[in-house]
Write an enzyme that holds these catalytic residues in place. Structure first.
Site, PDB file in Angstrom:
ATOM      1  N   LYS A   1       0.389  12.840  19.146  1.00 23.61           N
ATOM      2  CA  LYS A   1      -1.066  12.720  19.193  1.00 23.61           C
ATOM      3  C   LYS A   1      -1.467  11.832  20.368  1.00 23.61           C
ATOM      4  O   LYS A   1      -0.824  10.836  20.668  1.00 23.61           O
ATOM      5  CB  LYS A   1      -1.618  12.156  17.891  1.00 23.61           C
TER       6      LYS A   1
ATOM      7  N   SER B   1      -4.361   0.888  17.858  1.00 23.45           N
ATOM      8  CA  SER B   1      -4.338   0.490  16.444  1.00 23.45           C
ATOM      9  C   SER B   1      -3.605   1.534  15.615  1.00 23.45           C
ATOM     10  O   SER B   1      -4.031   2.688  15.541  1.00 23.45           O
ATOM     11  CB  SER B   1      -5.774   0.338  15.933  1.00 23.45           C
TER      12      SER B   1
ATOM     13  N   ASP C   1      -2.006   8.831  15.031  1.00 25.31           N
ATOM     14  CA  ASP C   1      -1.236   8.258  13.922  1.00 25.31           C
ATOM     15  C   ASP C   1       0.048   9.034  13.671  1.00 25.31           C
ATOM     16  O   ASP C   1       0.662   8.925  12.612  1.00 25.31           O
ATOM     17  CB  ASP C   1      -2.079   8.221  12.644  1.00 25.31           C
TER      18      ASP C   1
ATOM     19  N   GLN D   1     -14.237   7.462   9.643  1.00 26.24           N
ATOM     20  CA  GLN D   1     -13.857   6.251  10.351  1.00 26.24           C
ATOM     21  C   GLN D   1     -14.876   5.867  11.414  1.00 26.24           C
ATOM     22  O   GLN D   1     -15.013   4.686  11.739  1.00 26.24           O
ATOM     23  CB  GLN D   1     -12.468   6.411  10.973  1.00 26.24           C
TER      24      GLN D   1
ATOM     25  N   LYS E   1       0.861  -1.193   0.000  1.00 26.87           N
ATOM     26  CA  LYS E   1       0.000   0.000   0.000  1.00 26.87           C
ATOM     27  C   LYS E   1       0.887   1.230   0.000  1.00 26.87           C
ATOM     28  O   LYS E   1       1.827   1.336   0.788  1.00 26.87           O
ATOM     29  CB  LYS E   1      -0.930   0.029   1.209  1.00 26.87           C
TER      30      LYS E   1
ATOM     31  N   ASP F   1     -18.498  15.049  19.036  1.00 28.45           N
ATOM     32  CA  ASP F   1     -17.610  15.706  18.069  1.00 28.45           C
ATOM     33  C   ASP F   1     -17.692  17.205  18.296  1.00 28.45           C
ATOM     34  O   ASP F   1     -18.739  17.721  18.727  1.00 28.45           O
ATOM     35  CB  ASP F   1     -18.032  15.356  16.639  1.00 28.45           C
TER      36      ASP F   1
ATOM     37  N   ARG G   1     -10.516  -1.666   6.572  1.00 27.39           N
ATOM     38  CA  ARG G   1      -9.673  -2.529   7.412  1.00 27.39           C
ATOM     39  C   ARG G   1      -9.426  -1.919   8.781  1.00 27.39           C
ATOM     40  O   ARG G   1      -9.244  -2.621   9.764  1.00 27.39           O
ATOM     41  CB  ARG G   1      -8.380  -2.902   6.693  1.00 27.39           C
TER      42      ARG G   1
ATOM     43  N   GLY H   1      -7.339   7.103  16.636  1.00 26.71           N
ATOM     44  CA  GLY H   1      -7.003   8.389  16.034  1.00 26.71           C
ATOM     45  C   GLY H   1      -5.530   8.733  15.981  1.00 26.71           C
ATOM     46  O   GLY H   1      -5.063   9.359  15.026  1.00 26.71           O
TER      47      GLY H   1
END
Length: 332
Positions: free
Chosen positions: A234, A300, A230, A147, A75, A168, A119, A228
């Site tokens: 963060k 993740s 990444d 997401q 990817k 949000d 995914r 979130g």
């Protein structure tokens, strides 16, 4: 056109709309669980993600190769935060090159943006299947972007969710989310981060650089999918949550560098010895099951084995259904 009928020297181009016709969330969840099982057993290859930093454009490219379950590919994905405002383009875009491991022929070019959303939701479904309370019925969503839809689709596949609390900063985003998900037989309501924290399962999908969820809000037995974070710096969860939780990661190098744990690791609050398990150990039963009252956090960051295993699923389904545009990429 079946797989057998497809020319040995042709490539399928599979668009975002076609991708959704080729699989569903349950299929993606099961496929990704199989990929983590193979990886845990040493039956997959996944070189480290490599970065091309583009400081002058406030962005980067990332290359993510893998070979798993008779599938191979890479990817190529970007992160350009200025894209929406400056160019009307998504922050993240990508393409997956799916290849025949035997001959190296490129079998498919697949929309990587949509595949990534699928995914990423699916792996949270895998984690929630194994870590969430068995009687979980409520889902808290911190962030109402694209997401969040994938998180709802995945977690409602593995748990009997009948209530969703959504928070949000953008009220319009909440309205759009509720409208888009109106056909689900699930009550969806807006709430504060504190309200989100009261749910059985929580998924966080924001770009926050300071914690949004506080430890005092989280009750025993809660499962959190931290999606979130990444990039370095963060953080969506107060570090005390991680200090008190059983932490499950997808990959130590990625998570400690840019996942939810990166800030408390950098601050010395937690280290590698504080990690309960990686997801492969959880799905194969290599570690004891978590107790009912444990707070669990799945960090993740996204692995190439996820992308390539889902790409295989999408390609084989497209070939069987006659989807995708067949063309000659290699002149041979």
């Amino acid at each position: 056109m079946s797989i057998e009928q497809q020319s040995e020297r042709s490539t399928l181009m599979i668009s975002a709309d076609e991708l959704w016709e080729c699989t569903d969330m349950e299929g993606a969840i099961n496929t990704i669980e199989e990929a983590f099982t193979a990886y845990q057993r040493g039956e997959a290859q996944m070189p480290a993600k490599s970065y091309v930093e583009l400081d002058e454009h406030n962005g980067d490219f990332r290359s993510m190769p893998a070979a798993v379950n008779d599938a191979a590919g890479v990817k190529w994905v970007n992160v350009h935060p200025d894209n929406p405002e400056k160019y009307g383009l998504p922050t993240v875009m990508g393409i997956v090159i799916y290849s025949d491991p035997e001959t190296a022929y490129p079998l498919a070019l697949i929309d990587g943006t949509t595949l990534t959303r699928l995914r990423t939701g699916a792996v949270a479904g895998v984690a929630s299947r194994h870590l969430a309370p068995p009687d979980a019925s409520s889902l808290g969503l911190l962030g109402a972007g694209q997401q969040a839809h994938a998180q709802l689709a995945a977690i409602s596949t593995v748990a009997d969710i009948d209530r969703v609390v959504l928070s949000d900063l953008d009220d319009d985003a909440i309205d759009r989310f509720i409208q888009a998900e109106r056909e689900r037989d699930i009550a969806i309501e807006a709430g504060s981060p504190n309200d989100v924290a009261g749910c059985d399962v929580i998924s966080t999908t924001t770009p926050a650089r300071s914690p949004v969820l506080k430890r005092e809000w989280i009750t025993d037995g809660t499962h959190i999918n931290a999606i979130g974070a990444d990039a370095e710096g963060k953080q969506e969860l107060e570090s005390d949550i991680l200090a008190d939780a059983k932490i499950v990661i997808d990959d130590w190098e990625q998570c400690s560098h840019s996942g939810e744990i990166n800030v408390p690791v950098a601050e010395g609050i937690i280290d590698h010895s504080d990690i309960y398990a990686n997801l492969g150990e959880v799905v194969t039963g290599s570690v004891p099951a978590v107790a009912d009252g444990d707070i669990t956090v799945f960090d993740s960051t996204g692995l190439a084995i996820q992308d390539i295993s889902v790409a295989q699923l999408v390609y084989e389904s497209a070939a069987e259904q006659g989807l995708g545009s067949e063309f000659q990429l290699v002149d041979a």
